[in-house]
Design an enzyme around this catalytic site. Structure first.
Site, PDB file in Angstrom:
ATOM      1  N   THR A 114      52.315 -27.846  -7.210  1.00  0.00           N
ATOM      2  CA  THR A 114      52.104 -29.076  -6.439  1.00  0.00           C
ATOM      3  C   THR A 114      52.382 -30.296  -7.300  1.00  0.00           C
ATOM      4  OG1 THR A 114      50.391 -27.917  -5.197  1.00  0.00           O
ATOM      5  CG2 THR A 114      50.498 -30.299  -4.952  1.00  0.00           C
ATOM      6  N   ASP A 115      51.954 -30.276  -8.549  1.00  0.00           N
ATOM      7  CA  ASP A 115      52.272 -31.371  -9.465  1.00  0.00           C
ATOM      8  C   ASP A 115      53.776 -31.499  -9.651  1.00  0.00           C
ATOM      9  OD1 ASP A 115      49.755 -32.371 -10.020  1.00  0.00           O
ATOM     10  OD2 ASP A 115      49.456 -31.168 -11.818  1.00  0.00           O
ATOM     11  N   VAL A 116      54.448 -30.373  -9.835  1.00  0.00           N
ATOM     12  CA  VAL A 116      55.901 -30.406 -10.052  1.00  0.00           C
ATOM     13  C   VAL A 116      56.597 -30.990  -8.829  1.00  0.00           C
ATOM     14  CG1 VAL A 116      57.957 -28.975 -10.359  1.00  0.00           C
ATOM     15  CG2 VAL A 116      55.913 -28.516 -11.719  1.00  0.00           C
TER      16      VAL A 116
END
Length: 413
Positions: free
Chosen positions: A185-187
């Site tokens: 999700t961060d990526v």
């Protein structure tokens, strides 16, 4: 074919003030830097980005020291210059405001309202620099009932539905919700932020004005559900965990072999017929239960059982050689060391090295974007803490040696 004439990286001349830390924001800054932007990373004196100490593993220098070189930090901070400024002090806040006046982009991932007390929030900086593209990354966005909450990738994978479709199916060994093996999700949020920033810069070229870009991890995760979300919204089908199986395509999963496992990714009926021929069971593709993909989906359990009885009879390499020759999509399940040893990965240059001032040649993963005429530009290794403070403040703000010395005496830098 005639070689394409090389031009400057696409974002050359764009100045980015990166106030972010950990992964989503820094990854966005790294991509902008790879595309040629001048990215200045502002960090806390003496500490810096949290991920500098997120180890082991660390990358050591020739003396066996690692200082602030955790592998986690190295993955998302190349092509940046590090400046240390104490944001908690009014004079430090004033310095950052001056940098924002020179910048095209500000990138930050503080909690909602976290920068307002310093006068560094979007309304404050856009009032000073109306051409600024100000990108905020938070867990839940700038509004809504959860806006004030802290957001972390693991939490968002759960709340955003990803873990409900990841992991072994109910009744199978190890069943239960699972997170993805990287902070996906961060990526994804970092990549969406990069797209949004470039879109805002393109719009600024027409309007002459910047804007506030609001990126929320939860929004991105829900958008990333792709066909799983569409299956629910369009068909009323509530997706569940299916292990490595595909909800809409069969056979599209892992299969055991005589010496391990392989993946079959059969996307159409023609490929299925080719597989059946290689497997020695051409009758499967004529069987009314399996002839078309909808029929294979409906009869998934029976078909997969039969396939596994066959795939277990040959080695992985034998299967892959035979299936690739027949045009059937397949492949091994590689460990990461096998990934970087793969001849195709090596040919594509996905492992690069960038020279670091204290660590020597730092190994990194290449940017996957291939621009023929204006390629990505690996100029700088992930910086040491404060490595470029004097350089940037002289260049962006035209401070002289006496001014820099005074700032250090007052513990601003």
């Amino acid at each position: 074919m005639e070689a394409t004439a090389q031009r400057a990286a696409p974002l050359r001349g764009i100045k980015v003030l990166d106030l972010s830390r950990v992964l989503a924001g820094p990854l966005a800054g790294q991509v902008l830097g790879d595309l040629g932007a001048d990215v200045v990373k502002v960090e806390r004196p003496g500490q810096g980005d949290d991920t500098r100490s997120w180890g082991p593993p660390y990358l050591n220098n020739a003396s066996g020291e690692h200082r602030d070189a955790a592998a986690y930090f190295l993955c998302a901070n190349r092509n940046k210059r590090s400046v240390t400024i104490d944001m908690a002090q009014p004079e430090g806040q004033a310095l950052i405001r001056q940098l924002a006046l020179e910048a095209d982009v500000v990138l930050e991932n503080f909690k909602l309202g976290g920068l307002a007390r310093y006068g560094l929030d979007a309304p404050s900086l856009l009032a000073l620099n109306p051409r600024l593209v100000y990108c905020s990354i938070t867990g839940f966005g700038q509004d809504g009932p959860y806006a004030a909450r802290a957001g972390y990738d693991f939490l968002i994978q759960g709340m955003g539905g990803l873990m409900s479709v990841t992991g072994a199916a109910e009744g199978e060994p190890g069943a239960g919700p699972q997170k993805v093996g990287v902070a996906l999700t961060d990526v994804m949020t970092g990549l969406y932020a990069t797209i949004a920033i470039q879109a805002a810069l393109a719009e600024r070229a027409r309007s002459g004005l910047g804007q506030h870009v609001d990126l929320a991890l939860l929004d991105v995760q829900i958008a990333g559900l792709a066909n799983q979300a569409s299956n629910y919204l369009a068909g009323g089908v509530l997706p569940g965990r299916m292990g490595n199986s595909h909800p809409n395509i069969v056979p599209y999963q892992d299969f055991p072999t005589a010496d391990g496992d392989m993946i079959l990714a059969i996307g159409n009926d023609g490929q299925f017929a080719k597989f059946c021929a290689v497997a020695g069971h051409p009758e499967w593709s004529a069987d009314e239960r399996f002839a078309t993909n909808p029929q294979r989906v409906a009869n998934r359990v029976v078909l997969i059982r039969q396939l596994r009885q066959v795939t277990i009879t040959r080695d992985t390499a034998d299967w892959i050689a035979a299936l690739e020759a027949a045009g059937v999509p397949c492949g091994p399940i590689n460990r990461i060391d096998q990934v970087f040893a793969d001849p195709h990965v090596r040919a594509r240059g996905l492992r690069i090295e960038v020279e670091h001032p204290t660590l020597g040649a730092v190994p990194l993963v290449a940017n996957p974007m291939r621009l023929a005429a204006s390629p990505v530009d690996y100029r700088l290794a992930p910086p040491t803490l404060g490595q470029h403070t004097d350089e940037v403040l002289r260049e962006w703000l035209r401070l002289d040696e006496a001014q820099l010395a005074g700032l250090r005496q007052r513990a601003i830098l």
